[in-house]
Scaffold this active site. Sequence first.
Site, PDB file in Angstrom:
ATOM      1  CG  HIS A   5      -1.459  -5.384  -0.885  1.00 58.11           C
ATOM      2  ND1 HIS A   5      -1.755  -4.064  -0.579  1.00 58.11           N
ATOM      3  CD2 HIS A   5      -1.846  -5.574  -2.175  1.00 58.11           C
ATOM      4  CE1 HIS A   5      -2.322  -3.499  -1.646  1.00 58.11           C
ATOM      5  NE2 HIS A   5      -2.378  -4.396  -2.630  1.00 58.11           N
ATOM      6  CG  HIS A  45      -4.641  -4.180   2.326  1.00 57.32           C
ATOM      7  ND1 HIS A  45      -3.268  -4.281   2.347  1.00 57.32           N
ATOM      8  CD2 HIS A  45      -5.101  -5.131   3.182  1.00 57.32           C
ATOM      9  CE1 HIS A  45      -2.912  -5.237   3.190  1.00 57.32           C
ATOM     10  NE2 HIS A  45      -3.999  -5.759   3.704  1.00 57.32           N
ATOM     11  CG  HIS A 100       5.548 -13.676  -7.183  1.00 59.23           C
ATOM     12  ND1 HIS A 100       6.731 -13.188  -6.664  1.00 59.23           N
ATOM     13  CD2 HIS A 100       4.772 -13.978  -6.108  1.00 59.23           C
ATOM     14  CE1 HIS A 100       6.668 -13.196  -5.338  1.00 59.23           C
ATOM     15  NE2 HIS A 100       5.492 -13.671  -4.975  1.00 59.23           N
ATOM     16  CG  ASP A 136      10.356  -9.470  -5.754  1.00 59.93           C
ATOM     17  OD1 ASP A 136       9.295 -10.078  -5.488  1.00 59.93           O
ATOM     18  OD2 ASP A 136      11.318  -9.396  -4.963  1.00 59.93           O
ATOM     19  CB  CYS A 168      -0.926   0.019   1.214  1.00 61.71           C
ATOM     20  SG  CYS A 168      -2.369  -1.051   1.076  1.00 61.71           S
ATOM     21  CG  HIS A 218       2.412 -10.257  -3.855  1.00 67.46           C
ATOM     22  ND1 HIS A 218       1.964 -10.237  -2.552  1.00 67.46           N
ATOM     23  CD2 HIS A 218       3.394 -11.189  -3.905  1.00 67.46           C
ATOM     24  CE1 HIS A 218       2.650 -11.105  -1.848  1.00 67.46           C
ATOM     25  NE2 HIS A 218       3.529 -11.712  -2.643  1.00 67.46           N
ATOM     26  CB  THR A 222       7.002 -12.779   3.059  1.00 67.21           C
ATOM     27  OG1 THR A 222       7.195 -12.258   1.741  1.00 67.21           O
ATOM     28  CG2 THR A 222       7.710 -14.131   3.190  1.00 67.21           C
ATOM     29  CG  ASN A 265       4.070 -17.723  -3.254  1.00 65.70           C
ATOM     30  OD1 ASN A 265       3.952 -18.793  -3.848  1.00 65.70           O
ATOM     31  ND2 ASN A 265       5.124 -16.927  -3.424  1.00 65.70           N
TER      32      ASN A 265
HETATM   33  P1  AMP Z   1       5.592 -13.572  -1.250  1.00 66.02           P
HETATM   34  O1  AMP Z   1       6.659 -14.427  -0.632  1.00 66.02           O
HETATM   35  O2  AMP Z   1       4.796 -14.267  -2.327  1.00 66.02           O
HETATM   36  O3  AMP Z   1       4.710 -12.904  -0.211  1.00 66.02           O
HETATM   37  O4  AMP Z   1       6.363 -12.430  -2.034  1.00 66.02           O
HETATM   38  C1  AMP Z   1       6.701 -11.195  -1.480  1.00 66.02           C
HETATM   39  C2  AMP Z   1       7.669 -10.571  -2.427  1.00 66.02           C
HETATM   40  O5  AMP Z   1       7.733  -9.184  -2.151  1.00 66.02           O
HETATM   41  C3  AMP Z   1       9.086 -11.123  -2.311  1.00 66.02           C
HETATM   42  O6  AMP Z   1       9.490 -11.665  -3.568  1.00 66.02           O
HETATM   43  C4  AMP Z   1       9.911  -9.910  -1.897  1.00 66.02           C
HETATM   44  O7  AMP Z   1      11.197  -9.897  -2.489  1.00 66.02           O
HETATM   45  C5  AMP Z   1       9.049  -8.768  -2.376  1.00 66.02           C
HETATM   46  N1  AMP Z   1       9.193  -7.509  -1.658  1.00 66.02           N
HETATM   47  C6  AMP Z   1       9.184  -7.326  -0.322  1.00 66.02           C
HETATM   48  N2  AMP Z   1       9.319  -6.020  -0.031  1.00 66.02           N
HETATM   49  C7  AMP Z   1       9.417  -5.363  -1.219  1.00 66.02           C
HETATM   50  C8  AMP Z   1       9.572  -3.999  -1.602  1.00 66.02           C
HETATM   51  N3  AMP Z   1       9.687  -3.021  -0.682  1.00 66.02           N
HETATM   52  N4  AMP Z   1       9.641  -3.695  -2.918  1.00 66.02           N
HETATM   53  C9  AMP Z   1       9.553  -4.672  -3.849  1.00 66.02           C
HETATM   54  N5  AMP Z   1       9.383  -5.966  -3.549  1.00 66.02           N
HETATM   55  C10 AMP Z   1       9.336  -6.322  -2.263  1.00 66.02           C
HETATM   56 ZN    ZN Z   2      -1.792  -3.272   1.292  1.00 62.58          ZN
END
Ligand code: AMP
Ligand code: ZN
Length: 114
Positions: A98, A46, A102, A30, A7, A100, A95, A87
Site C-alpha cells: 500500500h 489502497h 517515508h 513507522d 488499510c 507509503h 514490504t 520504495n
Molecule cells: P517498505 O519497506 O518501504 O515497504 O516500508 C514498510 C514500512 O512499514 C517499514 O518501515 C515498516 O517498519 C513499516 N511498518 C510495517 N508494519 C507497520 C505497522 N503495523 N505500523 C507502522 N509501521 C509499520
Molecule cells: Zn491498503
Amino acid sequence: MTDCVFCKIIAGQIPGSLVYEDQEVAAFRDINPQAPLHVLIVPRRHIATLNDLTEADDAVVGSMFRAAAALAKRHGYADRGYRTVFNTNREAGQTVFHIHLHLLGGRTLGWPPG
Ligand code: AMP
Ligand code: ZN
C-alpha cells in the site's frame, strides 16, 4: 482492501500512532523507526505500488508530499533537512504493498542509500 495492514491502521482496526489525517491522506509513525522522525504518509485509498498510479492519483500524491513537508516543518526539520522516499517492489525493499511515503528526519542521512 481487507488484508492490508495500512488499510487496517487507517480504518482503526489495528493500532497506529497517527500524526496527521485529512480526507485523502493519513500519516502514522513507522513501527521500526530508522531516524528520530520516521513517519509513513499513505493515501486512504489502497494503491499497491507506484506502478499502479494513474492520472487520477496526481492530486493525492501531491497531498502526500505536502503532508510530508508540513510534518517536517512541525518537527523543526524544514531547514535542517529531511528525506522522503517511496520504495517500489523487491529490489527497493518494498514490504507493504500500500504505497507509503517515508519521511525521515532528525539525523544526517547517508547518500547513496544502501
Ligand atoms: P517498505 O519497506 O518501504 O515497504 O516500508 C514498510 C514500512 O512499514 C517499514 O518501515 C515498516 O517498519 C513499516 N511498518 C510495517 N508494519 C507497520 C505497522 N503495523 N505500523 C507502522 N509501521 C509499520
Ligand atoms: Zn491498503
